[in-house]
Design a protein around this motif. Structure first.
Motif, PDB file in Angstrom:
ATOM      1  N   UNK A 151       0.874  -1.415  -0.080  1.00  0.00           N
ATOM      2  CA  UNK A 151       0.053  -0.148  -0.017  1.00  0.00           C
ATOM      3  C   UNK A 151       0.997   1.098  -0.098  1.00  0.00           C
ATOM      4  N   UNK A 152       0.901   2.095  -1.059  1.00  0.00           N
ATOM      5  CA  UNK A 152       1.629   3.123  -1.229  1.00  0.00           C
ATOM      6  C   UNK A 152       0.954   4.549  -0.831  1.00  0.00           C
ATOM      7  N   UNK A 153       1.268   5.140   0.199  1.00  0.00           N
ATOM      8  CA  UNK A 153       0.678   6.262   0.790  1.00  0.00           C
ATOM      9  C   UNK A 153       1.412   7.721   0.546  1.00  0.00           C
ATOM     10  N   UNK A 154       0.805   8.582   0.025  1.00  0.00           N
ATOM     11  CA  UNK A 154       1.398   9.790  -0.270  1.00  0.00           C
ATOM     12  C   UNK A 154       1.011  10.939   0.348  1.00  0.00           C
ATOM     13  N   UNK A 155       1.637  12.213   0.534  1.00  0.00           N
ATOM     14  CA  UNK A 155       1.224  13.305   0.983  1.00  0.00           C
ATOM     15  C   UNK A 155      -0.090  13.800   0.212  1.00  0.00           C
ATOM     16  N   UNK A 156       0.222  14.085  -1.156  1.00  0.00           N
ATOM     17  CA  UNK A 156      -0.811  14.541  -2.266  1.00  0.00           C
ATOM     18  C   UNK A 156      -1.776  13.296  -2.664  1.00  0.00           C
ATOM     19  N   UNK A 157      -3.100  13.461  -2.587  1.00  0.00           N
ATOM     20  CA  UNK A 157      -3.799  12.332  -3.228  1.00  0.00           C
ATOM     21  C   UNK A 157      -3.990  12.432  -4.678  1.00  0.00           C
ATOM     22  N   UNK A 158      -3.305  13.254  -5.365  1.00  0.00           N
ATOM     23  CA  UNK A 158      -3.300  13.663  -6.694  1.00  0.00           C
ATOM     24  C   UNK A 158      -1.783  13.246  -7.328  1.00  0.00           C
ATOM     25  N   UNK A 159      -1.035  12.436  -6.518  1.00  0.00           N
ATOM     26  CA  UNK A 159       0.175  12.168  -6.809  1.00  0.00           C
ATOM     27  C   UNK A 159       0.505  11.234  -8.249  1.00  0.00           C
ATOM     28  N   UNK A 160       1.296  11.403  -8.954  1.00  0.00           N
ATOM     29  CA  UNK A 160       1.408  10.510  -9.907  1.00  0.00           C
ATOM     30  C   UNK A 160       1.666   9.140  -9.502  1.00  0.00           C
ATOM     31  N   UNK A 161       2.417   9.073  -8.520  1.00  0.00           N
ATOM     32  CA  UNK A 161       2.673   7.487  -7.775  1.00  0.00           C
ATOM     33  C   UNK A 161       1.395   6.682  -7.576  1.00  0.00           C
ATOM     34  N   UNK A 162       0.562   7.193  -7.129  1.00  0.00           N
ATOM     35  CA  UNK A 162      -0.813   6.647  -6.765  1.00  0.00           C
ATOM     36  C   UNK A 162      -1.303   6.195  -8.241  1.00  0.00           C
ATOM     37  N   UNK A 163      -1.179   6.990  -9.154  1.00  0.00           N
ATOM     38  CA  UNK A 163      -1.721   6.730 -10.564  1.00  0.00           C
ATOM     39  C   UNK A 163      -1.063   5.273 -11.057  1.00  0.00           C
ATOM     40  N   UNK A 164       0.215   5.342 -11.092  1.00  0.00           N
ATOM     41  CA  UNK A 164       1.267   4.472 -11.453  1.00  0.00           C
ATOM     42  C   UNK A 164       0.999   3.064 -10.506  1.00  0.00           C
ATOM     43  N   UNK A 165       0.726   3.358  -9.238  1.00  0.00           N
ATOM     44  CA  UNK A 165       0.739   2.029  -8.559  1.00  0.00           C
ATOM     45  C   UNK A 165      -0.815   1.616  -8.709  1.00  0.00           C
ATOM     46  N   UNK A 166      -1.962   2.014  -8.933  1.00  0.00           N
ATOM     47  CA  UNK A 166      -3.275   1.613  -8.889  1.00  0.00           C
ATOM     48  C   UNK A 166      -3.304   0.563 -10.086  1.00  0.00           C
ATOM     49  N   UNK A 167      -2.578   0.613 -11.173  1.00  0.00           N
ATOM     50  CA  UNK A 167      -2.750  -0.437 -12.320  1.00  0.00           C
ATOM     51  C   UNK A 167      -2.148  -1.754 -11.944  1.00  0.00           C
ATOM     52  N   UNK A 168      -1.360  -1.599 -10.795  1.00  0.00           N
ATOM     53  CA  UNK A 168      -0.788  -3.016 -10.333  1.00  0.00           C
ATOM     54  C   UNK A 168      -1.614  -3.696  -9.724  1.00  0.00           C
ATOM     55  N   UNK A 169      -1.803  -5.094 -10.054  1.00  0.00           N
ATOM     56  CA  UNK A 169      -2.792  -6.011  -9.253  1.00  0.00           C
ATOM     57  C   UNK A 169      -2.645  -6.186  -7.800  1.00  0.00           C
ATOM     58  N   UNK A 170      -1.216  -6.185  -7.255  1.00  0.00           N
ATOM     59  CA  UNK A 170      -1.150  -6.434  -5.716  1.00  0.00           C
ATOM     60  C   UNK A 170      -0.739  -5.203  -5.282  1.00  0.00           C
ATOM     61  N   UNK A 171      -0.953  -4.187  -5.517  1.00  0.00           N
ATOM     62  CA  UNK A 171      -0.503  -2.926  -5.004  1.00  0.00           C
ATOM     63  C   UNK A 171      -1.734  -1.803  -4.960  1.00  0.00           C
ATOM     64  N   UNK A 172      -1.796  -0.738  -4.216  1.00  0.00           N
ATOM     65  CA  UNK A 172      -2.763   0.171  -4.191  1.00  0.00           C
ATOM     66  C   UNK A 172      -2.418   1.614  -3.723  1.00  0.00           C
ATOM     67  N   UNK A 173      -2.246   2.467  -4.354  1.00  0.00           N
ATOM     68  CA  UNK A 173      -2.076   4.038  -3.828  1.00  0.00           C
ATOM     69  C   UNK A 173      -3.057   4.835  -3.165  1.00  0.00           C
ATOM     70  N   UNK A 174      -2.789   5.554  -2.103  1.00  0.00           N
ATOM     71  CA  UNK A 174      -3.915   6.489  -1.392  1.00  0.00           C
ATOM     72  C   UNK A 174      -3.163   7.628  -1.083  1.00  0.00           C
TER      73      UNK A 174
END
Length: 205
Positions: A151-174
């Motif tokens: 689970x990848x947690x960022x300061x900014x909810x619009x982070x590009x890291x979240x977008x990149x992570x959410x396409x992975x089957x076993x991971x999620x960005x928030x």
């Protein structure tokens, strides 16, 4: 006061930070975590199951057969629950499955999960997660450190890291403001940006 390691964007040691949290087994409250996870999952239920009662099914204006002489039990309506196609008795009706959880209980559960992740070596604090938003790059980075289930947690909810992570089957960005106990428990590793962790830690004290 506890010192925690902070890694750079390549997951290499960079610095240490101090937080006012006690990372000991006694700080983990399993029943509280269980209660909060149950409440979160219950709140996600639709609660739209519905059956028709006697007054809602079609037909029923005429007595189905005469009162006496047929050998059957007397019936006054085809809408009766005793008749095929009749109404349902005590069937489900639309309802909310939400369970109230006090703020202190929610904070205690999240604190327990953070402590458990740290003691298990599954809490990774990163100075900043820079990303181009490409899933392939994020998969390569996490895969190289065996952190694909994360689970990848960022300061900014619009982070590009979240977008990149959410396409992975076993991971999620928030974003840190959207972090829930259920998501933290669901994923094996918790990767969180330094600023997001400091913001979170202030709430948990």
């Amino acid at each position: 006061m506890t010192e925690l390691n902070v890694l750079n964007n390549k997951f290499e040691s960079k610095e240490k930070i101090k937080v006012n949290l006690e990372f000991t087994p006694d700080a983990i409250n399993v029943p509280v975590v269980h209660q909060v996870v149950k409440a979160i999952l219950a709140g996600r239920r639709q609660g739209t199951a519905k059956t028709k009662v006697k007054s809602e099914v079609s037909g029923g204006g005429k007595k189905p057969f005469k009162q006496k002489g047929t050998g059957n039990a007397r019936q006054g309506s085809t809408r009766s629950p005793l008749m095929p196609g009749g109404g349902t008795v005590f069937g489900p009706v639309p309802r909310s499955y939400e369970q109230k959880v006090n703020k202190k209980v929610m904070i205690g559960a999240l604190r327990s999960v953070i402590v458990d992740k740290q003691l298990a070596g599954k809490l990774i604090i990163v100075d900043a997660l820079t990303s181009t938003g490409k899933t392939k790059e994020m998969a390569k980075l996490l895969g190289s450190k065996n952190l694909l289930n994360a689970l990848v947690v960022t300061t900014d909810s619009n982070s590009l890291a979240i977008r990149a992570t959410n396409n992975l089957k076993t991971a999620k960005g928030l974003g840190v403001d959207n972090l829930s106990v259920y998501e933290a428990v669901k994923y094996e590793n918790l990767i969180i940006e330094k600023q997001a962790f400091e913001k979170l830690a202030n709430k948990l004290v």
